[in-house]
Design an enzyme around this catalytic site. Structure first.
Site, mmCIF file in Angstrom:
data_model
loop_
_atom_site.group_PDB
_atom_site.id
_atom_site.type_symbol
_atom_site.label_atom_id
_atom_site.label_comp_id
_atom_site.label_asym_id
_atom_site.label_seq_id
_atom_site.Cartn_x
_atom_site.Cartn_y
_atom_site.Cartn_z
ATOM 1 N N PRO A 2 6.342 14.084 4.105
ATOM 2 C CA PRO A 2 5.006 14.708 4.127
ATOM 3 C C PRO A 2 5.072 16.158 4.585
ATOM 4 O O PRO A 2 5.779 16.484 5.537
ATOM 5 C CB PRO A 2 4.247 13.861 5.157
ATOM 6 C CG PRO A 2 5.043 12.609 5.324
ATOM 7 C CD PRO A 2 6.460 12.969 5.023
ATOM 8 N N GLU A 3 4.367 17.024 3.878
ATOM 9 C CA GLU A 3 4.267 18.436 4.245
ATOM 10 C C GLU A 3 2.813 18.711 4.645
ATOM 11 O O GLU A 3 2.007 17.788 4.760
ATOM 12 C CB GLU A 3 4.717 19.313 3.073
ATOM 13 C CG GLU A 3 6.152 18.990 2.616
ATOM 14 C CD GLU A 3 6.623 19.821 1.435
ATOM 15 O OE1 GLU A 3 6.154 20.963 1.256
ATOM 16 O OE2 GLU A 3 7.458 19.312 0.665
ATOM 17 N N HIS A 100 7.213 -3.090 9.123
ATOM 18 C CA HIS A 100 7.629 -1.797 9.695
ATOM 19 C C HIS A 100 6.514 -1.116 10.492
ATOM 20 O O HIS A 100 6.524 0.101 10.649
ATOM 21 C CB HIS A 100 8.158 -0.840 8.617
ATOM 22 C CG HIS A 100 9.170 -1.466 7.713
ATOM 23 N ND1 HIS A 100 10.427 -1.827 8.150
ATOM 24 C CD2 HIS A 100 9.114 -1.824 6.402
ATOM 25 C CE1 HIS A 100 11.093 -2.371 7.147
ATOM 26 N NE2 HIS A 100 10.320 -2.385 6.075
ATOM 27 N N ARG A 119 11.620 3.917 7.547
ATOM 28 C CA ARG A 119 12.923 4.549 7.794
ATOM 29 C C ARG A 119 13.087 5.024 9.230
ATOM 30 O O ARG A 119 14.160 5.431 9.628
ATOM 31 C CB ARG A 119 13.123 5.697 6.799
ATOM 32 C CG ARG A 119 13.114 5.161 5.361
ATOM 33 C CD ARG A 119 13.200 6.257 4.336
ATOM 34 N NE ARG A 119 14.514 6.863 4.311
ATOM 35 C CZ ARG A 119 14.857 7.840 3.488
ATOM 36 N NH1 ARG A 119 13.977 8.326 2.645
ATOM 37 N NH2 ARG A 119 16.066 8.343 3.511
#
Ligand SMILES: [Zn+2]
Length: 278
Positions: A2-3, A100, A119
């Protein structure tokens, strides 16, 4: 990863349900996050207990959630970096938690704020004064609100890096990553390998191009290539609107030449070799 536009979209989708919510408890999966560090859950409980959310805001790619009783004097701030695959979700308590899910804040209204990260490159911390937090203190100007052509030109003039590396450096401009740097350089007609100091005269064009690429991303609610979702779990629509990123071999929208892909330091850059000048 994500930016800025994705983080801004998460902030905007969190705000309606999270602003003013009471924080009632924190749950942790027990698994470490970025760099195998455990989040400081005792500190989170200490700072959050009995408070409400005063503000949900963004600084570069960080999400800041101010908590306390008095908006003038927050007790602390939850600082969230989404890393590669992190998501912040708001959901009703009875909705099963996604696989997760690593941190959960119970809210007073029957909802939960959930940090999901397959992750585990993301990070969540609690800080008393965000302005003194090292990772925030070193950030450069926000491209939407603080980036001015004259300042950018001065910074470009002092750099020996290629323009792409310059724009990825969070101390130079905060919030850009691979996707929006590729998009902005294409819009500005600048080749990614050009030495930064050689484009100082084009700083006004660069500032406009950076803003345009980011604002389009926000208008389309972010770019989803794989994991990114907003706080309601919805994917963004900007991938279909990208001009060069992920489009190698496709015709450039401006000149028709095939878009190229180049890998520097393990990261892809997409550009048009015909109309992006050095
Ligand atoms: Zn072209």
């Amino acid at each position: 990863m994500p930016e800025l536009p994705e983080v801004e979209t998460v902030v905007r989708t969190l705000r309606p349900g999270l602003q003013n919510a009471r924080l009632e408890g924190v749950w942790w999966s027990g698994l470490p996050l970025r760099m195998l560090r455990a989040p400081d859950v005792p500190a989170m409980k200490r700072v959050c207990r009995g408070t409400r959310v005063l503000a949900v805001r963004r600084q570069a790619k960080y999400i800041l959630i101010d908590v306390g009783a008095d908006p003038e004097h927050p007790r602390g701030t939850l600082l969230v970096h989404l890393g590669m695959s992190g998501q912040l979700r708001l959901a009703a308590e009875q909705v099963p938690r996604a696989p997760h899910t690593h941190l959960v804040w119970r809210l007073g209204d029957g909802h939960e704020l959930r940090f999901v990260d397959p992750r585990r490159f993301g990070w969540v911390a609690v800080v008393r004064a965000p302005a003194t937090f090292a990772e925030l203190a070193t950030l450069g100007p926000d491209p939407l609100t603080e980036l001015h052509p004259a300042d950018l030109a001065a910074a470009l003039a002092t750099s020996r890096a290629p323009i792409k590396a310059f724009l990825l450096d969070q101390r130079r401009v905060a919030g850009l990553g691979n996707i929006y740097v590729s998009e902005a350089l294409h819009r500005a007609g600048v080749h990614p390998g050009t030495p930064a100091r050689r484009v100082r005269g084009r700083a006004p064009v660069l500032v406009e191009a950076i803003k345009a690429a980011l604002l389009q991303g926000i208008a389309n609610r972010g770019t989803t290539l794989r994991d990114y979702r907003d706080a309601d779990g919805a994917a963004g629509n900007n991938a279909a609107a990208l001009l060069v990123y992920g489009r190698s071999g496709a015709p450039c929208g401006r000149c028709g030449a095939a878009i190229k892909r180049r890998v520097d330091a393990g990261r892809s850059t997409y550009f048009c070799g015909a109309c992006q000048r050095r």
